[in-house]
Design a protein around this motif. Structure first.
Motif, short mmCIF file in Angstrom:
data_model
loop_
_atom_site.label_atom_id
_atom_site.label_comp_id
_atom_site.label_asym_id
_atom_site.label_seq_id
_atom_site.Cartn_x
_atom_site.Cartn_y
_atom_site.Cartn_z
N SER A 12 -2.68 -4.12 3.29
CA SER A 12 -3.36 -3.61 2.09
C SER A 12 -2.35 -2.78 1.30
CB SER A 12 -4.56 -2.73 2.47
OG SER A 12 -5.53 -3.50 3.14
N ARG A 40 -3.15 -5.08 11.42
CA ARG A 40 -3.64 -4.50 10.17
C ARG A 40 -2.70 -3.38 9.74
NH1 ARG A 40 -5.45 -3.39 5.81
NH2 ARG A 40 -7.62 -3.00 5.23
N THR A 72 -2.03 -0.68 6.56
CA THR A 72 -2.58 -0.07 5.35
C THR A 72 -1.55 0.88 4.77
OG1 THR A 72 -4.82 -0.19 6.26
CG2 THR A 72 -4.47 1.28 4.39
N THR A 95 -1.00 3.77 2.76
CA THR A 95 -1.74 4.90 2.21
C THR A 95 -0.94 5.53 1.09
OG1 THR A 95 -0.75 6.35 3.87
CG2 THR A 95 -2.88 5.35 4.40
#
Length: 634
Positions: A45, A208, A210, A212
């Motif tokens: 992400s 996964r 991410t 931030t």
């Protein structure tokens, strides 16, 4: 071999990053260097502008180089990158060429709108990396031009956007054609349920990741929300462009029609503008971007398709002519500016009714915005004067100096300065006049209607028409003005009763009106006029009368369904009673229980009615089938 100065990067990539001026890596790029991610499928992400293109280039470098410093001779492709739009695919290919340039990588593109024959020739010559859009890639794979049997890594860039654009079937077809032992990396702004299903089907134990710190990604962007009346949207955009005078600016619209209309409006105002939308060919879109990069155009009006993949160096201003629908749209649009440490401004043109929704949008995106009004015409002119006074270009050009001395000898300094101001303003369009809109959300207090002093000594008259005659002020008022020769300002309140109407007149108008009516005493259509003793009495409200069989519920609030009361039938003797049930021992069957005879004629006729108009179908003379019945109407 790896370069320890860049956290274990291959030397070819580390040298390319140094030549490009990368002192430090972004968060998503640093995450791709983690040893535990080596050889793993990834679901990442990351937001636009976070450096994810270089990030997944670093991630698949181990699959491409396989521990070597350079790549082998180009043949069957080793890596595939799928992007949702043409602009993003072109941008990714451009980034890969300099990132893997020293490693000897050959990058081929398969992009919709491009020449498919040249793309096939490039694939036949051999390539290490293929970058393309879903539709064109499926075309090449189905024709056998793109051999996917040796692919080591597949990257889906902006996977959420590809699903939103309806490319699910194309992505599944591409991934089904790739070898099972490949690595699959998905980069997406958000992990929606569609992305999760795709990852479960085509990834193996995906890690996964991410990235931030989204607030840091947009820390160099100043958000401004300008409250603007709906009919002033285009004028506010023109004033905003004139106020900032940005080197490069993008104006986002929701539809192609809005892009065409706004482009025409800005061009008529003298702004150097280009447009970019889905209805343009790839060559036209490429030329538009090149005009922005060369400085031949300063404003680009685009749809949301351009929010993916546009990289304009030095882009200073983003204007949202049509508001973004969600958080991702806001961040992707605004992420075109404020890149690589430069400052940028994102301006939203907000109608008053949409303020609440945009406040929630800012809170969801975790950004702080300044609320205000668009620049007025005076503010734009003041900004022009500030630029004119603060930006002077001096030099030692002898030819220019000679002309300047000749001008100074012919005209006074005031005349020369006046001519300079006129030339400056001639090159800039005049600002627009805007309606005043309160930037704050509080509505102005409702002002009470001031009493009319001229009706303090008023006179009341009655008319011989009321609600029973369907009297209404919309036809009583013109009748009083025309037949009674009254001015509209002389008429005050009109109170309509059941059989008469009270009209309030000022003292001056009432005296002339009553003198005029003294002779006939009536207006048109037989409406009689009389002077009243005073204002109309308070009309009494009619008492509430429930309808027949109205069910009044008790205080307990029982909501029992209303049942129609039993209506007794009158029998012999005139007595109303409920008939007793009949039994065979009672003798003769009462008329109440006797069945009515069926109607004769067509089955289903009404009981007791005339026989149905039923006739036997006539048989054909030749025996070929039933004849068609002619309609009575012919």
């Amino acid at each position: 071999m790896t370069d320890q100065s860049h956290g274990g990067l291959p030397p070819a990539l580390a040298s390319a990053l140094d030549a490009k001026g990368y002192d430090t890596l972004t968060e998503v790029q640093e995450a791709m260097l983690a040893p535990e991610l080596l050889g793993q499928d990834l679901l990442v992400s990351a937001q636009t502008g976070s450096g994810k293109t270089v990030g997944f280039g670093i991630a698949i470098s181990s699959d491409l180089l396989a521990g070597e410093d350079t790549l082998p001779r180009a043949g069957v492709p080793l890596a595939l990158v799928v992007a949702p739009t043409r602009e993003l695919a072109v941008q990714v290919a451009k980034e890969f060429r300099w990132l893997f340039g020293e490693a000897g990588a050959r990058v081929a593109t398969c992009i919709g709108g491009m020449d498919i024959r040249s793309e096939r020739q490039a694939l036949d010559r051999g390539a290490h990396v293929v970058v393309g859009t879903p539709g064109r890639l499926v075309d090449h794979i189905s024709r056998g031009a793109f051999d996917t049997s040796e692919l080591r890594a597949v990257v889906l860039d902006e996977a959420d956007e590809m699903l939103n654009m309806g490319f699910r079937e194309e992505l599944e077809s591409i991934l089904d054609s790739c070898p099972e032992e490949r690595r699959t990396l998905m980069f997406s702004a958000t992990v929606s349920p569609g992305i999760s299903k795709l990852a479960q089907r085509y990834q193996r134990d995906a890690v996964r990741v991410t990235a931030t710190g989204e607030s840091r990604q947009h820390s160099d962007i100043t958000y401004r929300a300008l409250i603007t009346a709906g009919h002033d949207t285009e004028r506010a955009i023109i004033n905003t462009l004139r106020f900032y005078e940005a080197k490069n600016a993008i104006v986002f619209c929701a539809t192609r029609a809005a892009v065409a209309r706004l482009t025409s409006r800005l061009a008529n105002r003298g702004l150097s503008v280009v447009s970019m939308s889905g209805e343009l060919s790839q060559a036209e879109r490429t030329n538009a971007l090149q005009a922005m990069r060369d400085g031949r155009a300063r404003v680009c009006v685009a749809t949301d398709v351009a929010a993916r993949g546009i990289d304009l160096p030095g882009l200073e201003l983003v204007i949202h002519a049509d508001l973004p629908k969600n958080r991702e749209g806001l961040l992707h649009r605004s992420g075109r500016t404020g890149r690589a440490g430069s400052k940028g401004t994102s301006v939203l043109i907000v109608p008053p009714r949409a303020r609440r929704r945009i406040e929630f949008l800012f809170r969801d995106a975790k950004v702080e915005a300044e609320w205000g009004s668009p620049p007025s015409a005076d503010e734009v002119l003041a900004k022009d004067n500030e630029r004119l006074l603060g930006h002077w270009a001096f030099g030692d050009d002898i030819e220019v100096s000679d002309i300047a001395r000749d001008i100074a000898a012919l005209h006074s300094p005031e005349k020369v300065a006046e001519a300079l101001v006129r030339m400056f303003r001639k090159d800039h369009s005049a600002p627009e006049e805007l309606s005043e809109v309160r930037p704050d959300r509080e509505r102005p207090e409702k002002r009470e209607r001031a009493p009319r002093d001229e009706f303090e000594d008023s006179v009341w008259v009655t008319l011989s028409v009321g609600r029973s005659n369907r009297a209404e002020p919309r036809w009583l008022l013109p009748m009083l003005c025309k037949a009674g020769k009254l001015k509209k300002e002389a008429i005050g309140a009109i109170r309509i009763r059941e059989d008469e109407t009270y009209v309030q007149l000022d003292a001056e108008g009432a005296s002339a009106f009553l003198e005029r009516m003294a002779g006939g005493g009536s207006l048109e259509k037989g409406v009689e006029v009389q002077r009243a003793d005073g204002p109309p009495p308070q009309e009494e409200k009619k008492p509430f009368r429930p309808k027949k069989n109205f069910d009044r519920r008790d205080d307990r609030g029982d909501k029992k369904p209303f049942k129609k009361p039993f209506k007794a039938k009158r029998h012999e003797g005139g007595e109303d009673r409920k008939p007793e049930p009949w039994s065979p021992d009672a003798g003769e069957v009462p008329d109440t229980f006797k069945r009515k005879p069926k109607a004769k004629g067509k089955p289903g006729g009404k009981p007791g009615g005339k026989p149905g108009n039923w006739k036997k179908k006539p048989q054909p003379a030749d025996g070929k089938g039933p004849r068609k019945r002619k309609d009575k109407k012919g």
